[in-house]
Design an enzyme around this catalytic site. Structure first.
Site, mmCIF file in Angstrom:
data_model
loop_
_atom_site.group_PDB
_atom_site.id
_atom_site.type_symbol
_atom_site.label_atom_id
_atom_site.label_comp_id
_atom_site.label_asym_id
_atom_site.label_seq_id
_atom_site.Cartn_x
_atom_site.Cartn_y
_atom_site.Cartn_z
ATOM 1 N N LYS A 11 0.863 -1.189 0.000
ATOM 2 C CA LYS A 11 0.000 0.000 0.000
ATOM 3 C C LYS A 11 0.890 1.226 0.000
ATOM 4 O O LYS A 11 2.030 1.163 0.443
ATOM 5 C CB LYS A 11 -0.881 0.023 1.252
ATOM 6 C CG LYS A 11 -2.069 0.956 1.159
ATOM 7 C CD LYS A 11 -3.240 0.274 0.447
ATOM 8 C CE LYS A 11 -4.359 1.212 0.135
ATOM 9 N NZ LYS A 11 -5.558 0.484 -0.329
ATOM 10 N N ASP A 42 -6.872 4.454 -4.788
ATOM 11 C CA ASP A 42 -7.555 4.361 -3.487
ATOM 12 C C ASP A 42 -8.161 5.757 -3.265
ATOM 13 O O ASP A 42 -8.339 6.508 -4.238
ATOM 14 C CB ASP A 42 -6.577 3.967 -2.368
ATOM 15 C CG ASP A 42 -7.273 3.508 -1.088
ATOM 16 O OD1 ASP A 42 -7.683 2.344 -1.013
ATOM 17 O OD2 ASP A 42 -7.442 4.326 -0.155
HETATM 18 P P1 NDP Z 1 -12.695 8.110 -3.355
HETATM 19 O O1 NDP Z 1 -11.617 9.069 -3.140
HETATM 20 O O2 NDP Z 1 -13.221 7.868 -4.718
HETATM 21 O O3 NDP Z 1 -13.948 8.464 -2.437
HETATM 22 C C1 NDP Z 1 -13.813 8.564 -1.057
HETATM 23 C C2 NDP Z 1 -15.151 8.963 -0.453
HETATM 24 O O4 NDP Z 1 -15.081 8.838 0.964
HETATM 25 C C3 NDP Z 1 -15.513 10.415 -0.750
HETATM 26 O O5 NDP Z 1 -16.907 10.535 -0.787
HETATM 27 C C4 NDP Z 1 -14.933 11.131 0.470
HETATM 28 O O6 NDP Z 1 -15.541 12.389 0.749
HETATM 29 C C5 NDP Z 1 -15.214 10.128 1.563
HETATM 30 N N1 NDP Z 1 -14.213 10.279 2.635
HETATM 31 C C6 NDP Z 1 -12.875 10.170 2.518
HETATM 32 N N2 NDP Z 1 -12.267 10.417 3.674
HETATM 33 C C7 NDP Z 1 -13.242 10.679 4.534
HETATM 34 C C8 NDP Z 1 -13.260 11.028 5.905
HETATM 35 N N3 NDP Z 1 -12.119 11.133 6.605
HETATM 36 N N4 NDP Z 1 -14.466 11.206 6.498
HETATM 37 C C9 NDP Z 1 -15.603 11.097 5.791
HETATM 38 N N5 NDP Z 1 -15.655 10.793 4.479
HETATM 39 C C10 NDP Z 1 -14.496 10.585 3.876
HETATM 40 O O7 NDP Z 1 -12.168 6.727 -2.720
HETATM 41 P P2 NDP Z 1 -12.665 5.239 -2.960
HETATM 42 O O8 NDP Z 1 -14.125 5.213 -3.213
HETATM 43 O O9 NDP Z 1 -11.760 4.608 -3.927
HETATM 44 O O10 NDP Z 1 -12.357 4.576 -1.538
HETATM 45 C C11 NDP Z 1 -13.314 4.521 -0.494
HETATM 46 C C12 NDP Z 1 -12.924 3.424 0.490
HETATM 47 O O11 NDP Z 1 -12.881 2.167 -0.185
HETATM 48 C C13 NDP Z 1 -11.542 3.570 1.135
HETATM 49 O O12 NDP Z 1 -11.586 3.046 2.439
HETATM 50 C C14 NDP Z 1 -10.658 2.681 0.263
HETATM 51 O O13 NDP Z 1 -9.509 2.247 0.951
HETATM 52 C C15 NDP Z 1 -11.616 1.541 -0.002
HETATM 53 N N6 NDP Z 1 -11.320 0.708 -1.165
HETATM 54 C C16 NDP Z 1 -11.147 1.240 -2.405
HETATM 55 C C17 NDP Z 1 -10.909 0.424 -3.484
HETATM 56 C C18 NDP Z 1 -10.787 0.945 -4.866
HETATM 57 O O14 NDP Z 1 -10.649 0.135 -5.795
HETATM 58 N N7 NDP Z 1 -10.854 2.250 -5.105
HETATM 59 C C19 NDP Z 1 -10.783 -1.041 -3.318
HETATM 60 C C20 NDP Z 1 -11.055 -1.502 -1.976
HETATM 61 C C21 NDP Z 1 -11.294 -0.653 -0.958
HETATM 62 P P3 NDP Z 1 -14.769 13.749 0.363
HETATM 63 O O15 NDP Z 1 -14.839 13.840 -1.121
HETATM 64 O O16 NDP Z 1 -15.538 14.812 1.068
HETATM 65 O O17 NDP Z 1 -13.371 13.618 0.877
HETATM 66 O O1 2IT Z 2 -7.900 -1.317 -0.876
HETATM 67 C C1 2IT Z 2 -7.831 -1.836 -2.005
HETATM 68 O O2 2IT Z 2 -7.976 -3.052 -2.171
HETATM 69 C C2 2IT Z 2 -7.573 -0.966 -3.156
HETATM 70 N N1 2IT Z 2 -7.501 0.242 -2.993
HETATM 71 C C3 2IT Z 2 -7.390 -1.553 -4.521
HETATM 72 C C4 2IT Z 2 -5.983 -2.055 -4.686
HETATM 73 C C5 2IT Z 2 -5.625 -2.534 -6.070
HETATM 74 O O3 2IT Z 2 -4.447 -2.875 -6.214
HETATM 75 O O4 2IT Z 2 -6.457 -2.579 -6.966
#
Ligand code: NDP
Ligand code: 2IT
Length: 450
Positions: free
Chosen positions: A129, A169
C-alpha cells in the site's frame, strides 16, 4: 492478557512496542491476531517457524519527500510512502491514497489488511500500500499532474510489473493513475503493467472502475442468500461516501432490486426517499468533482444534512460503509440495529470500529468484513495484470463474470474457514483465517533467510 495464546500475546506486545503512536495499525493487527487463536492452538508449527512474528512486520517500508510547485510558483513538500508488506504469494499489490490523513499508521494498516485480502482473491498477489498526505481537493489539473510526476519520480525506483503494482484508493482515480503511469513510462522507457486502474486506451481493464462497488454487492448478495435465504431485492440501502466504491455499489445494489436512499461525503449526507438518481450523482462527483450538497439543489424532494456521520441514523435494511476507516462506531451501529438493519458489508477498509463490529455480531446482523467484501477491486486489478501480460483484453462481460465468481468464492472461503475453526458464522475470523492459510503455507515453503 488480551490474548489466550501466549505466542499471540508476545507478538502483539512486540508490535505495540515497535509502533508507538500508530493506532490504526495496532487496531488492524489486533483484530487479525484475535482471529488466529483457534489456528495457533491447532498448528504449533506456526510458532515454531515464527510465521506470525514475520507476517506482522512489513518486508519493506519506504518513506520519501515529494516536492512540487503550485500554479503560483510556490514550492510545497509532502510526504510519500510505500509499504511492501508481504511477497510470499506474489508481487506486492495495493492502492495509493492521497489524503491529508495519510501517515505511517494508515499506510501500514492498509498494507497489512491488503495481504489477506489479496490472498482471498485466489490470485497470485502479495500485499502493499502507499500514499501521501497530499490533499487533491481544490488543486488544478496541472498541480495534480506535477504532484503525481514528483511522487512517481521516487516511487518508480521501488516498483515494477513483477515487483510491486500500485493502483488507486482514496483521492487516486483514473486521472492520477494516468499522470503516474505517464511518468513511469518516461523514466523507464517501458510500456508495462506497472499500475492498475489504467485508462482503457492504454492497458486498463474493462470493469475495473466498477469492480470494488460491484464486488461488495456480489459478496453481500451471496451472504444474504446463504445465511438468510434473502437478497437485495426490495431492500432499502444506505451507502456512505460518494467516491469510486460508493457510486458503483449504488449502481449494482439498484440493479439487484434495492433502493439506495442516502449517500455522503466528508461534509454531509443526502437523503432521497425515491432512491438516489445515479446519473445526477455521477455528473456531480465524477464530472464536476463538486460536493454532494449539490444533489439536493438539483433534485426535488432530496435533502442535504451537514455532518457525514448522521447518515447512520437513517433507517435501512442494508448498510454499506464505503468512505473511510472508523467511520461507523459502536453507538452508530446500535442505532442501525435499533432501526432494523439486517446486513452490513464494508466497501471501505476498516470502516467499522471494533465496538461496531462487536455490536453487529452480538445482534446477529450479517457482517461482511472489508478484506472479503471489498476484494473485488484488487481482484479485478489482478485480472488487469493478467490481460497486460497476455497483451489482450477481455470484454466487460468476461471480466464481470470472473469478478462475480471470485466474490462468491471469497464468501464461501470465509464462511467455511469460520466453520472449520469453530467460529461458525463469524466472517471476520473466517476471512482472516482463509487469507492467512495460503500466505503461511507459502512462507513455510520458502524458508527463513539465515
Ligand atoms: P474516493 O476518493 O473515490 O472516495 C472517497 C469517499 O469517501 C468520498 O466521498 C470522500 O468524501 C469520503 N471520505 C474520505 N475520507 C473521509 C473522511 N475522513 N471522512 C468522511 N468521508 C471521507 O475513494 P474510494 O471510493 O476509492 O475509496 C473509499 C474506500 O474504499 C476507502 O476506504 C478505500 O480504501 C476503499 N477501497 C477502495 C478500493 C478501490 O478500488 N478504489 C478497493 C477496496 C477498498 P470527500 O470527497 O468529502 O473527501
Ligand atoms: O484497498 C484496495 O484493495 C484498493 N484500494 C485496490 C488495490 C488494487 O491494487 O487494486
Amino acid at each position: 492478557m488480551e490474548f489466550k495464546s501466549k505466542y499471540l500475546q508476545g507478538v502483539y506486545n512486540t508490535v505495540e512496542k515497535r509502533n508507538v503512536g500508530e493506532p490504526e495499525f495496532l487496531q488492524a493487527i489486533k483484530e487479525v491476531l484475535e482471529s488466529f487463536e483457534p489456528v495457533v492452538a491447532l498448528k504449533p508449527e506456526l510458532e515454531a517457524k515464527g510465521i506470525i512474528d514475520r507476517i506482522v512486520e512489513p518486508e519493506r517500508f519506504i518513506q520519501f519527500r515529494v516536492s512540487w510547485v503550485d500554479d503560483k510558483g510556490k514550492v510545497h513538500v509532502n510526504r510519500g510512502f510505500r509499504v511492501q508488506y508481504n511477497s510470499a504469494i506474489g508481487p506486492y499489490k495495493g492502492g495509493i491514497r492521497f489524503h491529508p490523513s495519510v501517515c505511517a499508521s494508515v499506510v501500514k494498516f492498509l498494507g497489512f489488511e491488503q495481504c489477506f485480502k489479496n490472498s482471498l482473491t485466489g490470485l497470485p498477489m502479495g500485499g502493499g500500500k502507499g500514499g501521501s498526505d497530499f490533499d487533491p481537493k481544490g488543486k488544478s489539473d496541472n498541480e495534480i499532474m506535477r504532484f503525481c510526476q514528483s511522487f512517481m519520480t521516487e516511487l518508480s525506483k521501488h516498483i515494477g510489473a513483477d515487483t510491486d503494482v500500485p493502483a488507486g484508493d482514496i483521492g487516486v482515480g483514473a486521472r492520477e493513475i494516468g499522470f503516474m503511469y505517464g511518468q513511469y513510462k518516461r523514466l523507464r522507457n517501458e510500456f508495462t503493467g506497472v499500475l492498475t486502474g489504467k485508462g482503457l486506451t492504454y492497458g486498463g481493464s474493462l470493469a475495473r472502475k466498477e469492480a470494488t462497488g460491484f464486488g461488495t454487492c456480489y459478496f453481500t448478495e451471496e451472504m444474504l442468500k446463504c445465511m438468510k435465504n434473502d437478497s437485495f431485492k426490495g431492500k432499502t440501502v444506505v451507502i456512505s461516501g460518494s467516491g469510486n466504491v460508493a457510486i458503483y455499489a449504488n449502481q449494482k445494489a439498484t440493479e439487484l432490486g434495492a433502493k439506495v436512499v442516502a449517500m455522503s461525503d466528508s461534509a454531509g449526507y443526502i437523503y432521497d426517499e425515491k432512491g438516489i438518481d445515479l446519473d445526477v450523482l455521477k455528473q456531480i462527483k465524477e464530472v464536476e468533482r463538486a460536493r454532494i450538497s449539490e444533489y439536493a439543489k438539483r433534485v426535488s424532494g432530496a435533502t442535504y444534512t451537514e455532518g457525514c456521520r448522521g447518515i447512520w441514523s437513517i433507517p435501512c435494511d442494508i448498510a454499506l460503509p464505503c468512505a473511510t476507516q472508523n467511520e461507523l462506531n459502536g453507538e452508530e451501529a446500535a442505532t442501525l440495529i435499533k432501526n432494523g438493519v439486517i446486513a452490513v458489508s464494508e466497501g471501505a477498509n476498516m470502516p467499522s470500529t471494533p465496538e461496531a463490529v462487536e455490536a453487529f455480531q452480538n445482534a446477529g446482523i450479517l457482517f461482511g468484513p472489508a478484506k472479503a467484501a471489498n476484494a473485488g477491486g484488487v481482484a479485478t486489478s489482478g485480472l488487469e495484470m493478467s490481460q497486460n501480460s497476455m497483451r489482450y483484453s477481455w470484454t466487460f462481460e468476461e471480466v464481470d463474470a470472473k469478478l462475480q465468481d471470485i466474490m462468491v468464492n471469497i464468501f464461501h472461503a470465509a464462511y467455511n474457514a469460520a466453520d472449520k475453526y469453530g467460529v461458525a458464522g463469524n466472517l471476520v475470523a473466517g476471512a482472516n483465517i482463509a487469507g492467512f492459510e495460503k500466505i503461511a503455507d507459502a512462507m513455510i515453503a520458502q524458508g527463513v533467510a539465515y
